[in-house]
Design a protein around this motif. Structure first.
Motif, mmCIF file in Angstrom:
data_model
loop_
_atom_site.group_PDB
_atom_site.id
_atom_site.type_symbol
_atom_site.label_atom_id
_atom_site.label_comp_id
_atom_site.label_asym_id
_atom_site.label_seq_id
_atom_site.Cartn_x
_atom_site.Cartn_y
_atom_site.Cartn_z
ATOM 1 N N LEU A 52 0.802 -1.239 0.017
ATOM 2 C CA LEU A 52 0.185 0.123 0.129
ATOM 3 C C LEU A 52 0.856 1.302 -0.002
ATOM 4 O O LEU A 52 0.392 2.281 -0.259
ATOM 5 C CB LEU A 52 -0.776 0.171 1.270
ATOM 6 C CG LEU A 52 -2.038 -1.135 1.292
ATOM 7 C CD1 LEU A 52 -2.873 -1.113 2.441
ATOM 8 C CD2 LEU A 52 -3.208 -0.560 -0.003
ATOM 9 N N ALA A 53 2.090 1.201 0.566
ATOM 10 C CA ALA A 53 3.171 2.298 0.524
ATOM 11 C C ALA A 53 3.485 2.857 -0.671
ATOM 12 O O ALA A 53 3.686 3.750 -0.909
ATOM 13 C CB ALA A 53 4.127 2.060 1.523
ATOM 14 N N MET A 54 3.226 1.923 -1.663
ATOM 15 C CA MET A 54 3.511 2.264 -3.098
ATOM 16 C C MET A 54 2.572 3.330 -3.601
ATOM 17 O O MET A 54 2.873 4.108 -4.475
ATOM 18 C CB MET A 54 3.548 1.184 -3.999
ATOM 19 C CG MET A 54 4.865 0.195 -3.905
ATOM 20 S SD MET A 54 6.129 0.624 -4.343
ATOM 21 C CE MET A 54 5.950 0.735 -6.184
ATOM 22 N N PHE A 55 1.571 3.428 -2.920
ATOM 23 C CA PHE A 55 0.174 4.383 -3.389
ATOM 24 C C PHE A 55 -0.042 5.297 -2.401
ATOM 25 O O PHE A 55 -1.102 5.987 -2.407
ATOM 26 C CB PHE A 55 -0.919 3.363 -4.021
ATOM 27 C CG PHE A 55 -0.677 2.562 -4.650
ATOM 28 C CD1 PHE A 55 -0.227 2.762 -6.031
ATOM 29 C CD2 PHE A 55 -0.540 1.078 -4.412
ATOM 30 C CE1 PHE A 55 0.120 1.703 -6.986
ATOM 31 C CE2 PHE A 55 -0.473 0.170 -5.230
ATOM 32 C CZ PHE A 55 0.049 0.561 -6.647
ATOM 33 N N GLY A 56 0.915 5.624 -1.111
ATOM 34 C CA GLY A 56 0.796 6.579 -0.395
ATOM 35 C C GLY A 56 -0.467 6.122 0.617
ATOM 36 O O GLY A 56 -1.002 6.995 1.344
ATOM 37 N N LYS A 57 -0.631 5.081 0.756
ATOM 38 C CA LYS A 57 -1.715 4.439 1.809
ATOM 39 C C LYS A 57 -1.229 3.464 2.742
ATOM 40 O O LYS A 57 -0.214 2.852 2.688
ATOM 41 C CB LYS A 57 -2.788 3.546 0.733
ATOM 42 C CG LYS A 57 -3.386 4.425 -0.355
ATOM 43 C CD LYS A 57 -4.242 5.507 0.220
ATOM 44 C CE LYS A 57 -4.692 6.350 -0.953
ATOM 45 N NZ LYS A 57 -5.792 7.355 -0.481
ATOM 46 N N GLU A 58 -2.244 2.948 3.557
ATOM 47 C CA GLU A 58 -1.671 2.260 4.897
ATOM 48 C C GLU A 58 -3.072 1.698 5.406
ATOM 49 O O GLU A 58 -4.116 2.378 5.554
ATOM 50 C CB GLU A 58 -1.051 3.278 5.975
ATOM 51 C CG GLU A 58 -0.681 2.305 7.138
ATOM 52 C CD GLU A 58 0.010 3.497 8.328
ATOM 53 O OE1 GLU A 58 0.727 2.782 8.846
ATOM 54 O OE2 GLU A 58 -0.510 4.391 8.433
ATOM 55 N N ALA A 59 -2.818 0.397 5.899
ATOM 56 C CA ALA A 59 -3.963 -0.407 6.218
ATOM 57 C C ALA A 59 -3.964 -0.213 7.919
ATOM 58 O O ALA A 59 -2.840 -0.368 8.553
ATOM 59 C CB ALA A 59 -3.840 -1.993 6.143
#
Length: 66
Positions: A52-59
């Motif tokens: 997810l970090a590849m798209f600036g996101k986090e679970a």
């Protein structure tokens, strides 16, 4: 996990990356990327967050969707 897997698959395709290219760039194994995109229920959260970090996101922990 299918929601996250679908999100990663869609974003990966938007970025024009194959699963193999995404795996290399994110530092994850190709098998993991394939299983994640297929909605495997038992995946490591740290690796999910790495993807997810590849798209600036986090679970993060939250309410389970019905």
């Amino acid at each position: 996990m299918s929601v996250i897997g679908n999100y990663i698959k869609e974003e990966r395709k938007k970025a024009g990356l194959t699963q193999e290219e995404f795996a290399i760039r994110s530092g994850l194994g190709l098998r993991f990327v394939r299983e994640l995109e297929q909605g495997k229920e038992t995946v490591r959260l740290d690796k999910v967050n790495q993807a997810l970090a590849m798209f600036g996101k986090e679970a993060v922990p939250g309410q389970k969707e019905d």
